[in-house]
Write a protein that holds these residues in place. Structure first.
Motif, short mmCIF file in Angstrom:
data_model
loop_
_atom_site.label_atom_id
_atom_site.label_comp_id
_atom_site.label_asym_id
_atom_site.label_seq_id
_atom_site.Cartn_x
_atom_site.Cartn_y
_atom_site.Cartn_z
N MET A 219 2.28 4.95 7.27
CA MET A 219 1.92 5.97 6.21
C MET A 219 2.59 7.46 6.38
O MET A 219 2.97 8.23 5.57
CB MET A 219 0.62 6.08 5.67
CG MET A 219 0.04 4.82 5.26
SD MET A 219 0.04 4.51 3.46
CE MET A 219 -0.99 3.28 3.27
N ASN A 220 2.09 7.80 7.48
CA ASN A 220 2.70 8.98 7.87
C ASN A 220 4.17 9.35 8.09
O ASN A 220 4.76 10.14 7.66
CB ASN A 220 1.84 9.35 9.57
CG ASN A 220 0.44 9.69 9.18
OD1 ASN A 220 -0.12 9.63 8.27
ND2 ASN A 220 -0.08 9.79 10.49
N TYR B 187 6.22 7.55 6.42
CA TYR B 187 6.88 7.49 5.11
C TYR B 187 6.89 8.84 4.50
O TYR B 187 7.97 9.09 3.81
CB TYR B 187 6.08 6.26 4.40
CG TYR B 187 7.04 5.87 2.98
CD1 TYR B 187 8.02 5.61 3.03
CD2 TYR B 187 6.10 5.55 1.86
CE1 TYR B 187 8.75 5.12 2.03
CE2 TYR B 187 6.88 5.31 0.80
CZ TYR B 187 8.03 4.92 0.77
OH TYR B 187 8.81 4.74 -0.33
N GLN B 188 5.86 9.44 4.59
CA GLN B 188 5.59 10.72 3.94
C GLN B 188 6.73 11.73 4.66
O GLN B 188 7.12 12.68 3.97
CB GLN B 188 4.35 11.19 3.90
CG GLN B 188 3.49 10.50 3.31
CD GLN B 188 1.78 10.93 3.23
OE1 GLN B 188 1.39 11.90 4.02
NE2 GLN B 188 1.15 10.39 2.37
N LYS C 30 0.82 -1.00 0.08
CA LYS C 30 -0.01 0.08 0.01
C LYS C 30 1.02 1.24 0.09
O LYS C 30 0.52 2.27 -0.80
CB LYS C 30 -0.96 -0.01 1.27
CG LYS C 30 -2.16 -0.54 0.87
CD LYS C 30 -2.94 -0.35 2.33
CE LYS C 30 -4.01 -1.59 2.64
NZ LYS C 30 -4.54 -1.60 3.98
N MET C 31 2.05 0.88 0.90
CA MET C 31 2.71 2.24 0.95
C MET C 31 3.52 2.43 -0.40
O MET C 31 3.81 3.88 -1.11
CB MET C 31 3.97 2.04 2.05
CG MET C 31 3.31 2.21 3.47
SD MET C 31 4.41 1.59 4.67
CE MET C 31 5.54 2.67 4.38
N ARG D 199 1.18 4.23 -2.89
CA ARG D 199 0.83 5.50 -2.57
C ARG D 199 2.25 6.58 -2.74
O ARG D 199 1.94 7.89 -2.61
CB ARG D 199 0.25 5.69 -1.44
CG ARG D 199 -1.02 5.18 -1.04
CD ARG D 199 -1.44 5.75 -0.01
NE ARG D 199 -3.00 5.07 0.33
CZ ARG D 199 -3.59 5.12 1.38
NH1 ARG D 199 -3.30 6.07 2.29
NH2 ARG D 199 -4.80 4.37 1.52
N ARG D 200 3.14 6.04 -3.10
CA ARG D 200 4.44 6.87 -3.39
C ARG D 200 4.26 8.15 -4.61
O ARG D 200 3.79 7.62 -5.39
CB ARG D 200 5.77 6.33 -3.69
CG ARG D 200 6.22 5.50 -2.40
CD ARG D 200 7.28 4.84 -2.62
NE ARG D 200 7.42 4.15 -3.90
CZ ARG D 200 8.55 3.72 -4.61
NH1 ARG D 200 9.67 3.97 -4.34
NH2 ARG D 200 8.51 3.19 -5.71
N GLN E 227 -1.76 3.42 9.48
CA GLN E 227 -1.57 5.05 9.38
C GLN E 227 -0.11 5.49 9.97
O GLN E 227 0.14 6.55 9.45
CB GLN E 227 -2.80 5.56 10.26
CG GLN E 227 -3.07 7.21 9.80
CD GLN E 227 -3.18 7.30 8.59
OE1 GLN E 227 -4.38 6.74 7.95
NE2 GLN E 227 -2.62 8.33 7.90
#
Lengths: 396, 197
Positions: free
Chosen positions: B71-72, B74-75, A36-37, A40-41, B68
């Motif tokens: 994801m956070n 990674y960003q 998923k990650m 979304r990159r 979550q």
């Protein structure tokens, strides 16, 4: 605070340590989330990946002048941008739906696999100073495998007529996949211990199914252990006994293989060395991270099966990829140890063959073609084998 | 014999971006000598999940929050600076915030009710039938019922953080974190004993 208080609290702390240490997500969660990650990159990070892969490919190719690499880089920027936008270049040449040894492969769209992770042998320790360094015997099948740096010389013959070879891809199986496999073997769930996708019991046997392992890299496996009190009479040969055991449990491999029998102490191991069919070449063996052929193995003691261990059957998708020439493979093999110290041994690589090796990309893994070079040398009275694995898929 | 010398891929990637363009997480990681995010992911996924699970005790919620968190993370990895904090403290801060957000969104009382109703969870996890695991699950349920700061102190400490890191995350001194932890430990013991009685 009394001594009893102290002891109680210490015991509670230990329980908490254990509770936190053993609380982990289900086995498929790690790969699902990573996928998923990745999905979304942002676009530009995917382009960087294209470049990173390009540089890895350039580094692997010997004697490329810097100016030429710069030109390639400029071209690659354009290609990278187009690739990221959905236009696919290089790599996947065509897609085939093939049957090899009875295993049904699912066909994928041309170039669907994109850039592939490179298969590799167990890496050389950084601190290695050049002395003979052997891998653990259990991992190299009785050979003194040399892992240190070396000056390599090619003294063999390598001829490969084909210019492409299939790459096989599978998704990491889930606990549900493991359950289905167990059902096909007539086994029912008996729990799910840490590190497994499931443990099952059948009529006179126990089945355990595990997911992929990262270090050393290994595909999902199953192991089938019979109830020793209910074994049939041994067959005329160990190979016959192993075959009868696998047949009785519907665990005969569906892929092409070559049998080999090896004695390890009081255990006889009957191995079904896995092969992949390569059009225009023949059959190529699957090798592990030490360059050792492997597949499904049945251990026997006293002529009776102890355990069968092998790759879990998975759905394989396939796509053809262009492969490098024999000359390119040789050059890459010789360049694989470029900074060998002067004390490093000189090794004549005398044989090479097309093989398949496992490479992982997180949520997917691949069986990829590669060239395996081998040579031996003697030092201090011991004979060592040097192996070099060169990915066969060309720059993508 | 052919000998080839070539710049490492990381250097090449740096070169690529010096002429402009957005620095990627990968690029920034190279510059700051920080570990690749994939290493963090592999090393901390289990620990973060356990930390979150101790707060919510429902595997579905724990997975959602853990997802979550990463994801956070990674960003935000491009902005992470090793000299300011450890990767563990940085990730657990994100996890703590995500968990608090979760409680704010769903309502702590409602979550707690559902949490308790879900114990033990043998029906949703057949593998958890082993007595030991059920005990651990029950213990984490007791942790989940502690007051928020006590629950946090225990969860962070047993997720492998130092008292100094716990203190930083909870906006208090290292000594205060130790005292809070020990009070939480005693409260947890009392909770377990009360249930046995």
């Amino acid at each position: 605070m009394s001594d009893n208080d102290d002891l109680e609290l210490q015991a509670l702390q230990r329980q908490l340590d254990d509770a936190f240490e053993t609380t982990r997500p289900r086995s498929a969660f790690e790969d699902e989330l990573w996928s998923k990650m990745q999905a979304r990159r942002p676009l530009w990070t995917r382009i960087v990946d294209v470049f990173t892969g390009l540089f890895e490919a350039i580094r692997a190719a010997p004697a490329v002048p810097a100016a030429a690499a710069a030109v390639v880089l400029i071209l690659a920027i354009g290609i990278g941008v187009f690739s990221a936008g959905g236009v696919h270049f290089g790599g996947g040449a065509s897609t085939t739906s093939s049957q090899a040894g009875g295993a049904q492969y699912n066909a994928s769209a041309p170039g669907a696999f994109g850039r592939l992770p490179a298969p590799a042998l167990q890496p050389v320790p950084i601190e290695d100073t050049g002395g003979p360094k052997a891998a653990a015997p259990a991992q190299q099948s009785g050979t003194n495998l040399y892992l240190g740096p070396a000056r390599l010389v090619w003294a063999g013959q390598l001829s490969v007529a084909t210019t492409s070879a299939p790459v096989f891809r599978y998704e990491e199986p889930t606990a549900l996949d493991a359950d289905r496999f167990a059902t096909a073997l007539g086994a029912s769930p008996a729990g799910r211990t840490p590190g497994t996708l499931g443990v099952y019991t059948g009529d006179g046997f126990v089945l355990a199914v595990s997911g992929s392992k990262r270090q050393p890299l290994a595909e999902p496996t199953f192991s089938l252990t019979p109830d020793r009190s209910r074994l049939p009479a041994p067959g005329p040969t160990e190979a016959d006994t192993a075959a009868a055991f696998l047949t009785a449990h519907s665990a005969v491999p569906a892929w092409p293989s070559v049998d080999a029998v090896e004695q390890i102490g009081d255990v006889t191991q009957v191995r079904y060395l896995r092969q992949f069919a390569v059009p225009g070449y023949g059959f190529a063996y699957l090798v592990n991270q030490w360059g050792v052929r492997y597949g499904l193995a049945v251990d026997l003691r006293g002529g009776q099966p102890l355990q069968a261990t092998g790759p879990l059957p998975v759905n394989l998708a396939t796509a053809n990829y262009s492969i490098i020439s024999a000359d390119q493979a040789v050059r890459s093999a010789l360049a694989s140890s470029p900074s060998a110290p002067s004390a490093a041994p000189t090794i004549r690589l005398t044989s090479a063959e097309l093989v398949y090796a496992l490479a992982s990309a997180g949520d997917h893994s691949f069986y990829e073609p590669a060239f395996l070079f081998s040579g031996t040398f003697t030092q201090n009275g011991s004979t060592f084998t040097k192996r070099v694995l060169v990915p066969a898929v060309g720059p993508q | 014999m052919l000998v080839v010398s070539w710049a490492p891929a990381a250097d090449a990637a740096n070169l690529l971006w010096t002429s402009g363009g957005s620095p990627s997480a990968y690029h920034s990681a190279v510059l700051a000598d920080r570990p690749p995010f994939e290493d963090l992911y592999r090393d901390f996924l289990g620990r973060i999940y356990a930390y979150v699970r101790a707060q919510v005790s429902s595997s579905a919620d724990a997975e959602d929050i853990t997802a979550q968190v990463f994801m956070n993370a990674y960003q935000a990895y491009g902005r992470f600076e090793v000299r300011n904090t450890t990767p563990a403290a940085w990730l657990f801060r994100i996890a703590r915030n995500a968990t608090l957000d979760h409680f704010r969104a769903t309502g702590r009382r409602e979550k707690l009710r559902r949490t308790i109703e879900h114990q033990p969870t043998s029906a949703e996890d057949p593998s958890g039938m082993a007595e030991e695991r059920i005990q651990y699950r029950a213990l984490l349920a007791h942790v989940a019922r502690l007051p928020e700061r006590q629950r946090d102190a225990i969860s962070l400490r047993h997720s492998g953080l130092s008292f100094e890191e716990v203190g930083v995350l909870m906006s208090c001194t290292e000594d205060a974190a130790k005292m809070l932890y020990h009070r939480a430990l005693k409260a947890l013991r009392q909770s377990v004993q009360d249930e046995r009685a």
